[in-house]
Design an enzyme around this catalytic site. Structure first.
Site, PDB file in Angstrom:
ATOM      1  CB  THR A 136     -47.913  29.629 -14.050  1.00  0.00           C
ATOM      2  OG1 THR A 136     -47.769  30.886 -13.370  1.00  0.00           O
ATOM      3  CG2 THR A 136     -47.717  28.492 -13.064  1.00  0.00           C
ATOM      4  CG  ASP A 137     -49.385  33.263 -19.490  1.00  0.00           C
ATOM      5  OD1 ASP A 137     -48.934  34.345 -19.081  1.00  0.00           O
ATOM      6  OD2 ASP A 137     -49.855  33.114 -20.634  1.00  0.00           O
ATOM      7  CB  ALA A 138     -50.437  36.456 -15.953  1.00  0.00           C
ATOM      8  CB  THR A 139     -51.713  32.933 -11.461  1.00  0.00           C
ATOM      9  OG1 THR A 139     -51.238  33.975 -10.604  1.00  0.00           O
ATOM     10  CG2 THR A 139     -50.596  31.977 -11.794  1.00  0.00           C
ATOM     11  CB  VAL A 141     -47.088  26.017 -18.565  1.00  0.00           C
ATOM     12  CG1 VAL A 141     -48.318  25.162 -18.827  1.00  0.00           C
ATOM     13  CG2 VAL A 141     -45.836  25.138 -18.573  1.00  0.00           C
TER      14      VAL A 141
END
Length: 580
Positions: free
Chosen positions: A282-285, A235
């Protein structure tokens, strides 16, 4: 949650392992499974501490050569109580898993090829090479749609501006990767490429209406979920106002969040409407589109509460772990939501048979398998991809073919990113072009940009003057037969717009020469450079600065090979004069 259905397809024994393992886990172990670390330090003791003290569910790392990554991944698994998901990022080939892996083709090159075989080969090579180094999960394919030519994030990472082309290439890529048993991830839900901003810097926004989204990005994800059985979906930090308002008509603009923090987009849309049952990551946070949404202590648990199962990377692991634990204790993350996330993570591990491989001590493949890295078969696929993808966009003055027999003396300009990290060395792409053109038979004179002159003479006034003073036109025409301009510009996470950039103001690189000599412009990366050089009469998209690409490019320019790639109308960037 149906662990025997798509995408897990677990057998009774696998389901039993998932349930038994989950039941035996402490709260700390469950919280740890939610995290995927990014290993940048490459310190063995630090790696052991992170994996064992924080019970991590997965790992991602900075690329090095295959043998180094193999030993690193072996150590990861030796440290882990529950086997790890070890992820890679193979958009274009095995080079996404290790530095000496095979680059095959970008998504843009796949989309330009006559059929989906190039995308299949990218998936095949990626899977074979990363499996050999001990990876088991790939963050790909990219399923974004290049609706906006100004979007440089997806320019070469998206297969096409057409929905069906994205679907067919993504399915081919997945089919190739399945040959190695690697888990696949469709990204970046709900879809990038509508606007021009970079979610590494700012929250993206997919501004389509619900109906427009259903017929484009929604069609992509629905098809891949139903037909390709993707194991995971990544996402993005991308908002989608239309669907937020459909689910909550009273929502305020200030309440619209990136999808990574939005229950509406994850639970209501992705889970309930699209019926996705796999892992959501998640994509990189550390990206700006995520970190700017709310305080970190809220972001961390709320991503899981919103419906994500795994949290990609951390700022400070002790701090983020504590934030996640506090979120559970404060009921931001419910017991049910934690249980659901952990179950899916374990189910993916079971699908990959990691529990059985751990028991049989076969989590890592035999080291002899490293011979597959950049092997002749894979290099042949890369060569074929180059031959099939290179695209002649325009030749309105009919300057082609051009060869050493007809245009021996070549003046060559290479426009690349400012050499911030070049350490006072020549641009390697420039040297590759010189080498290949001379081997092909050209007498090559390389243009000296401001950076090249500064490297030799310093940054004084004389260097600046040489960079901006155009020599006599007639003298230039008498010395050279053809001008080649290669453009190798790329970038992300630094600025929202990446455009052609000359080395200095009023530079001699600016195409003053297009009406004086045959002038051939070649992009070795982005496909949208005609916005900045519409005066180019011969323009080629070649997609990559690799040896096979340069070799086939020269043969095609000379008329020895046909141009097989095709372009989409976006390449003209909405400028009428770019077509002339």
């Amino acid at each position: 949650m149906d662990l025997k259905g798509s995408p897990f397809f677990l057998e009774d024994g696998d389901v039993s392992w998932v349930n038994k393992t989950k039941k035996s886990m402490s709260l700390e172990e469950k919280i740890g499974q939610l995290f995927i670390m990014l290993d940048r330090n490459k310190n063995r003791e630090e790696e052991r501490k992170l994996i064992q003290q924080f019970h991590l569910g997965g790992c991602r790392y900075e690329n090095e050569n295959a043998e180094t990554i193999y030993e690193q991944n072996k150590y990861y698994q030796e440290c882990a109580k529950i086997p790890l998901l070890i992820a890679c990022n193979c958009d274009s080939g095995g080079n996404g898993g290790c530095s000496d892996g095979t680059y095959v083709a970008s998504a843009a090159a796949c989309g330009a090829s006559p059929d989906e075989k190039t995308a299949y080969d990218v998936g095949y090579v990626s899977g074979k090479e990363v499996a050999a180094i001990g990876c088991n999960w790939n963050f790909g394919p990219v399923c974004d749609i290049k609706m906006n030519w100004r979007n440089t994030v997806v320019n070469t990472r998206a297969y096409s501006s057409h929905t069906d082309t994205v679907i067919s290439n993504a399915k081919a890529y997945i089919a190739g990767m399945r040959k190695s048993g690697i888990a696949v991830t469709a990204k970046h839900f709900p879809g990038d490429g509508v606007e021009e901003l970079d979610q590494h810097l700012v929250m993206g926004s997919n501004n389509l209406s619900c109906e427009e989204w259903d017929g484009s990005f929604g069609k992509v994800y629905r098809t891949l979920i139903e037909e390709a059985c993707v194991d995971a979906i990544m996402v993005g930090h991308i908002a989608m106002p239309a669907y937020e308002r459909r689910y909550d008509p009273s929502i305020k603009d200030s309440e619209i969040l990136p999808a990574t923090l939005s229950p509406n987009l994850i639970k209501n849309l992705l889970r309930d409407e699209l019926h996705f049952n796999g892992v959501i990551v998640t994509d990189a946070t550390h990206m700006g589109g995520f970190t700017s949404a709310m305080p970190r202590k809220e972001q961390v648990p709320r991503a899981i509460a919103a419906g994500c199962d795994m949290f990609l990377f951390f700022n400070d692991i002790e701090e983020d772990f504590r934030y996640m634990m506090d979120g559970y204790k404060k009921r931001i993350i419910t017991e049910e939501r934690l249980d659901e996330a952990v179950t899916r993570i374990l189910a993916l591990k079971a699908k990959l048979k990691l529990h059985k491989k751990q028991r049989n001590k076969t989590l890592m493949p035999e080291k002899e398998g490293l011979r597959t890295i950049d092997c002749p078969k894979h290099r042949e696929m890369a060569d074929k991809a180059a031959r099939r993808s290179i695209t002649l966009v325009k030749d309105t003055r009919h300057q082609l073919p051009v060869s050493p027999e007809t245009h021996k003396r070549a003046y060559v300009i290479v426009v690349s990113n400012p050499p911030i990290f070049r350490d006072n060395r020549e641009d390697p792409t420039k040297e590759l072009i010189r080498e290949k053109m001379e081997a092909f038979g050209y007498e090559v004179t390389m243009h000296e940009s401001y950076y090249d002159l500064a490297l030799k003479n310093g940054t004084g006034k004389e260097t600046l003057l040489k960079s901006v003073c155009i020599q006599s036109t007639e003298q230039f025409k008498s010395k050279y037969d053809v001008v080649f301009t290669f453009i190798n510009i790329s970038g992300y996470a630094q600025k929202n717009s990446v455009r052609l950039e000359w080395s200095v103001k009023h530079s001699t690189e600016i195409p003053w020469y297009v009406h004086e000599l045959p002038s051939i412009f070649v992009s070795l990366n982005y496909t949208n450079h005609l916005i900045d050089i519409p005066m180019a009469k011969t323009f080629i998209n070649a997609y990559a600065p690799t040896e096979p690409v340069i070799e086939h490019l020269l043969r095609k320019i000379a008329g020895e090979e046909q141009f097989e790639g095709h372009y989409e109308d976006q390449v003209f960037c909405g400028r009428w004069d770019a077509r002339t």
